[in-house]
Design a protein around this motif. Structure first.
Motif, PDB file in Angstrom:
ATOM      1  N   LEU A 136       0.976  -1.378   0.671  1.00  0.00           N
ATOM      2  CA  LEU A 136       0.286   0.451  -0.111  1.00  0.00           C
ATOM      3  C   LEU A 136       0.732   1.534  -0.170  1.00  0.00           C
ATOM      4  CD1 LEU A 136      -2.618  -1.564   2.181  1.00  0.00           C
ATOM      5  CD2 LEU A 136      -3.088  -0.654  -0.063  1.00  0.00           C
ATOM      6  N   CYS A 137       2.051   1.450   0.421  1.00  0.00           N
ATOM      7  CA  CYS A 137       2.825   2.096   0.284  1.00  0.00           C
ATOM      8  C   CYS A 137       3.832   2.496  -0.431  1.00  0.00           C
ATOM      9  CB  CYS A 137       3.750   2.057   1.788  1.00  0.00           C
ATOM     10  SG  CYS A 137       2.589   1.872   3.422  1.00  0.00           S
ATOM     11  N   GLY A 138       3.555   1.505  -1.557  1.00  0.00           N
ATOM     12  CA  GLY A 138       4.469   1.829  -2.585  1.00  0.00           C
ATOM     13  C   GLY A 138       3.727   1.739  -3.640  1.00  0.00           C
ATOM     14  N   THR A 139       3.707   1.181  -4.846  1.00  0.00           N
ATOM     15  CA  THR A 139       3.170   1.321  -6.459  1.00  0.00           C
ATOM     16  C   THR A 139       1.717   0.513  -6.073  1.00  0.00           C
ATOM     17  OG1 THR A 139       4.727   1.618  -7.407  1.00  0.00           O
ATOM     18  CG2 THR A 139       2.868   2.075  -8.162  1.00  0.00           C
ATOM     19  N   PRO A 140       0.554   0.832  -6.146  1.00  0.00           N
ATOM     20  CA  PRO A 140      -0.382   0.562  -6.131  1.00  0.00           C
ATOM     21  C   PRO A 140      -0.654  -0.123  -7.521  1.00  0.00           C
ATOM     22  CG  PRO A 140      -0.768   2.268  -5.061  1.00  0.00           C
ATOM     23  CD  PRO A 140       0.169   2.254  -5.824  1.00  0.00           C
ATOM     24  N   THR A 141      -0.279  -0.380  -8.421  1.00  0.00           N
ATOM     25  CA  THR A 141      -0.560  -0.186 -10.116  1.00  0.00           C
ATOM     26  C   THR A 141      -1.027  -1.757  -9.646  1.00  0.00           C
ATOM     27  OG1 THR A 141       1.628   0.539 -10.234  1.00  0.00           O
ATOM     28  CG2 THR A 141       0.742  -0.601 -11.971  1.00  0.00           C
ATOM     29  N   TYR A 142      -1.487  -2.778  -8.684  1.00  0.00           N
ATOM     30  CA  TYR A 142      -1.862  -4.775  -8.770  1.00  0.00           C
ATOM     31  C   TYR A 142      -2.975  -4.420  -7.901  1.00  0.00           C
ATOM     32  CZ  TYR A 142       1.555  -5.166 -12.360  1.00  0.00           C
ATOM     33  OH  TYR A 142       2.626  -4.820 -13.824  1.00  0.00           O
ATOM     34  N   LEU A 143      -2.893  -3.296  -7.480  1.00  0.00           N
ATOM     35  CA  LEU A 143      -3.705  -3.355  -5.870  1.00  0.00           C
ATOM     36  C   LEU A 143      -5.204  -3.119  -6.387  1.00  0.00           C
ATOM     37  CD1 LEU A 143      -2.745  -1.580  -2.814  1.00  0.00           C
ATOM     38  CD2 LEU A 143      -3.315  -4.876  -3.542  1.00  0.00           C
ATOM     39  N   ALA A 144      -6.590  -3.694  -5.950  1.00  0.00           N
ATOM     40  CA  ALA A 144      -7.452  -4.366  -6.173  1.00  0.00           C
ATOM     41  C   ALA A 144      -8.408  -2.913  -5.859  1.00  0.00           C
ATOM     42  CB  ALA A 144      -8.596  -5.448  -6.386  1.00  0.00           C
ATOM     43  N   TRP A 172      -8.890  -9.134 -10.224  1.00  0.00           N
ATOM     44  CA  TRP A 172      -7.764  -7.946 -10.798  1.00  0.00           C
ATOM     45  C   TRP A 172      -6.866  -7.933 -10.575  1.00  0.00           C
ATOM     46  CZ3 TRP A 172     -10.258  -3.261 -11.306  1.00  0.00           C
ATOM     47  CH2 TRP A 172      -9.757  -1.978 -12.005  1.00  0.00           C
ATOM     48  N   SER A 173      -5.968  -8.289 -10.045  1.00  0.00           N
ATOM     49  CA  SER A 173      -4.253  -8.060 -10.180  1.00  0.00           C
ATOM     50  C   SER A 173      -3.679  -8.960 -11.223  1.00  0.00           C
ATOM     51  CB  SER A 173      -3.915  -8.573  -9.063  1.00  0.00           C
ATOM     52  OG  SER A 173      -3.890  -7.565  -7.709  1.00  0.00           O
ATOM     53  N   LEU A 174      -4.677 -10.471 -11.573  1.00  0.00           N
ATOM     54  CA  LEU A 174      -4.371 -11.277 -12.405  1.00  0.00           C
ATOM     55  C   LEU A 174      -4.737 -10.625 -14.375  1.00  0.00           C
ATOM     56  CD1 LEU A 174      -5.380 -14.967 -12.007  1.00  0.00           C
ATOM     57  CD2 LEU A 174      -3.198 -13.767 -12.373  1.00  0.00           C
ATOM     58  N   GLY A 175      -5.792  -9.639 -14.504  1.00  0.00           N
ATOM     59  CA  GLY A 175      -6.669  -8.660 -15.109  1.00  0.00           C
ATOM     60  C   GLY A 175      -5.373  -7.475 -15.635  1.00  0.00           C
ATOM     61  N   VAL A 176      -4.540  -6.656 -14.133  1.00  0.00           N
ATOM     62  CA  VAL A 176      -4.159  -5.744 -14.313  1.00  0.00           C
ATOM     63  C   VAL A 176      -2.603  -6.930 -15.599  1.00  0.00           C
ATOM     64  CG1 VAL A 176      -2.480  -4.191 -13.880  1.00  0.00           C
ATOM     65  CG2 VAL A 176      -4.470  -4.913 -12.919  1.00  0.00           C
ATOM     66  N   LYS A 183     -11.099  -6.869 -19.725  1.00  0.00           N
ATOM     67  CA  LYS A 183     -12.170  -5.976 -19.377  1.00  0.00           C
ATOM     68  C   LYS A 183     -13.042  -6.587 -17.916  1.00  0.00           C
ATOM     69  CE  LYS A 183     -12.746  -3.467 -23.882  1.00  0.00           C
ATOM     70  NZ  LYS A 183     -13.849  -3.573 -24.918  1.00  0.00           N
ATOM     71  N   LYS A 184     -13.430  -8.136 -18.705  1.00  0.00           N
ATOM     72  CA  LYS A 184     -13.501  -9.243 -18.053  1.00  0.00           C
ATOM     73  C   LYS A 184     -13.265  -8.719 -16.155  1.00  0.00           C
ATOM     74  CE  LYS A 184     -17.089 -10.635 -20.985  1.00  0.00           C
ATOM     75  NZ  LYS A 184     -17.271 -11.643 -22.410  1.00  0.00           N
ATOM     76  N   LEU A 185     -11.874  -9.060 -16.273  1.00  0.00           N
ATOM     77  CA  LEU A 185     -11.274  -9.154 -14.536  1.00  0.00           C
ATOM     78  C   LEU A 185     -11.412  -7.759 -14.106  1.00  0.00           C
ATOM     79  CD1 LEU A 185      -8.524 -11.513 -16.327  1.00  0.00           C
ATOM     80  CD2 LEU A 185     -10.456 -12.392 -14.422  1.00  0.00           C
ATOM     81  N   LEU A 186     -10.777  -6.864 -15.576  1.00  0.00           N
ATOM     82  CA  LEU A 186     -10.820  -5.782 -14.882  1.00  0.00           C
ATOM     83  C   LEU A 186     -12.126  -4.557 -14.337  1.00  0.00           C
ATOM     84  CD1 LEU A 186      -7.407  -4.084 -16.084  1.00  0.00           C
ATOM     85  CD2 LEU A 186      -7.814  -4.975 -14.031  1.00  0.00           C
TER      86      LEU A 186
END
Length: 324
Positions: free
Chosen positions: A180-188, A207-211, A260-263
């Motif tokens: 959470l403090c780092g890069t939340p690029t992959y966080l749902a 969600w992360s798998l979609g990213v 699209k269906k994962l994100l």
């Protein structure tokens, strides 16, 4: 060229010869080691207890027991999950893992040459099988990203294995807080909006798998700081990803449809691993037979040929990394 072995606990030294450092991070390092009985290479993750077991972990979970979690993880057995081979609780924690010689998926997607869609499909199919297995065994990974997907060789057609699974489970909430403090690029989105307080579900992994799939297919992350209109958090919580048509023109509509269906912001409407595996893009018999072939090769040769150069930099330490 081995280090002074006396620095390590006796029970570890009896089984392994410790060698060079492969990578290091905030809480420790990963070293190459050799199993004395077989001479096979393994990776040993050393976690510095003083830096890791903070009073926060003790306060939130007084019954915290790493040994129990490790025992659970030792029982997990799937070809697309890194196997924990051994665990030593001494002055520090020593987690012995199988070594993956192809390095991280992070490095593969960071290259200037785009990954072929067929390769993305082979890797993603394996990721889905692995995460489905974790979910069936009551484990949520919570930190899926390309740094935690390892490749078995430097060949493009290879097995992948997910690592650091249950890392946040084994070692309390601190690794989640680090994320959470780092890069939340992959966080749902639901993780960001609750800031880790809600009892969110296995859907966070989907969600992360979609990213990850998005990045593999087009070479850039869907949510990133370069998008100046919206903050990273707003991009994610609204599910508004950066779509650059020219980067997607070589990608099939079916692959984009799965992304699209994962994100999907609402976790209840997001595809599960089971549903994702049923998606038309993954109904590809030639890809599945390639996977089965790779599996049978590893079963036949449990001692793979030595590669000339050790590519694997870090088996399990996370690098809060954004793909540039």
């Amino acid at each position: 060229m081995v280090d002074d072995q006396s620095a390590y606990p006796r029970e570890l030294r009896e089984k392994y010869i410790m060698s060079k450092t492969l990578g290091s991070g905030a809480c420790g390092e990963v070293k190459l080691a050799f199993e004395r009985t077989t001479c096979n290479k393994v990776a040993v993750k050393i976690i510095n207890k003083r830096r890791f077991i903070t009073s926060a972990v003790r306060d939130t979970d007084p019954a915290f027991n790493v040994n129990t979690e490790i025992e659970i993880l030792k029982k997990i057995n799937h070809p697309c999950l890194i196997k924990i081979k051994n665990f030593f609780d001494a002055e520090d924690y020593y987690i012995v893992l199988e070594l993956m010689e192809g390095g991280e998926l992070y490095d593969r997607v960071s290259r200037s040459t785009r990954m072929k869609e067929a390769t993305c499909k082979l890797y993603f199919y394996q990721m889905l099988l692995a995460v489905k297995y974790l979910h069936e065994n009551g484990i949520i990974h919570r930190d899926l990203k390309p740094e935690n997907v390892l490749l078995s060789s430097s060949e493009e057609t290879c097995l992948i294995k997910i690592t650091d699974f249950g890392q946040s489970k084994i070692l309390g909430e601190s690794s989640l807080m680090k994320t959470l403090c780092g890069t939340p690029t992959y966080l749902a989105p639901e993780v960001l909006s609750s800031l880790g307080t809600a009892g969110y579900s296995r859907a966070v992994d989907c969600w992360s798998l979609g990213v990850i799939l998005f990045v593999c297919l087009c070479g850039y992350p869907p949510f990133n700081e370069q998008n100046t209109q919206l903050s990273l958090k707003d991009q994610i919580t609204r599910g508004e990803y950066t779509f650059i048509p020219r980067e997607w023109k070589h990608v099939s509509d079916m692959a984009l449809d799965l992304v699209k269906k994962l994100l999907v912001v609402d976790p209840n409407k997001r595809l599960t691993t089971e549903k994702a595996l049923e998606h038309p893009w993954l109904q590809d018999e030639s890809m599945k037979s390639t996977f089965q072939e790779l599996l049978s090769q590893t079963r036949v040769s449990m001692h793979p040929p030595q590669t000339s150069r050790l590519v694997c930099r870090s088996d399990v330490l996370d690098r809060g990394g954004q793909i540039h």
